[in-house]
Design a protein around this motif. Sequence first.
Motif, short mmCIF file in Angstrom:
data_model
loop_
_atom_site.label_atom_id
_atom_site.label_comp_id
_atom_site.label_asym_id
_atom_site.label_seq_id
_atom_site.Cartn_x
_atom_site.Cartn_y
_atom_site.Cartn_z
N LYS A 69 0.84 -1.19 0.00
CA LYS A 69 0.00 0.00 0.00
C LYS A 69 0.87 1.24 0.00
O LYS A 69 1.92 1.28 0.62
N LYS A 70 0.43 2.25 -0.72
CA LYS A 70 1.17 3.50 -0.77
C LYS A 70 0.19 4.65 -0.79
O LYS A 70 -0.79 4.64 -1.54
N GLN A 71 0.44 5.65 0.04
CA GLN A 71 -0.42 6.82 0.09
C GLN A 71 -0.09 7.74 -1.06
O GLN A 71 1.08 7.99 -1.36
N THR A 85 -1.54 11.47 -3.31
CA THR A 85 -2.34 12.68 -3.26
C THR A 85 -2.86 12.95 -4.67
O THR A 85 -2.09 12.89 -5.63
N GLY A 117 -9.89 9.82 6.06
CA GLY A 117 -9.26 10.81 5.20
C GLY A 117 -9.35 12.21 5.77
O GLY A 117 -10.02 12.48 6.75
#
Length: 56
Positions: A19-21, A23, A51
Amino acid sequence: MREEYDFTNARKNPFAKKKKQITINIDASTIEYFNLIRQKSSTSKVVNEGGSGEFT
């Protein structure tokens, strides 16, 4: 339910590290669209509450 569970042979989630955040930028019209869906929906949680967006 059991009173006690045995996790001695448990393994870590193999997908947790993948998993990677990210934007993203979303148009105001898109946010308005999802807010309208949320208002019409029987549930008030269309977007994850974790969020930091304007979906309240």
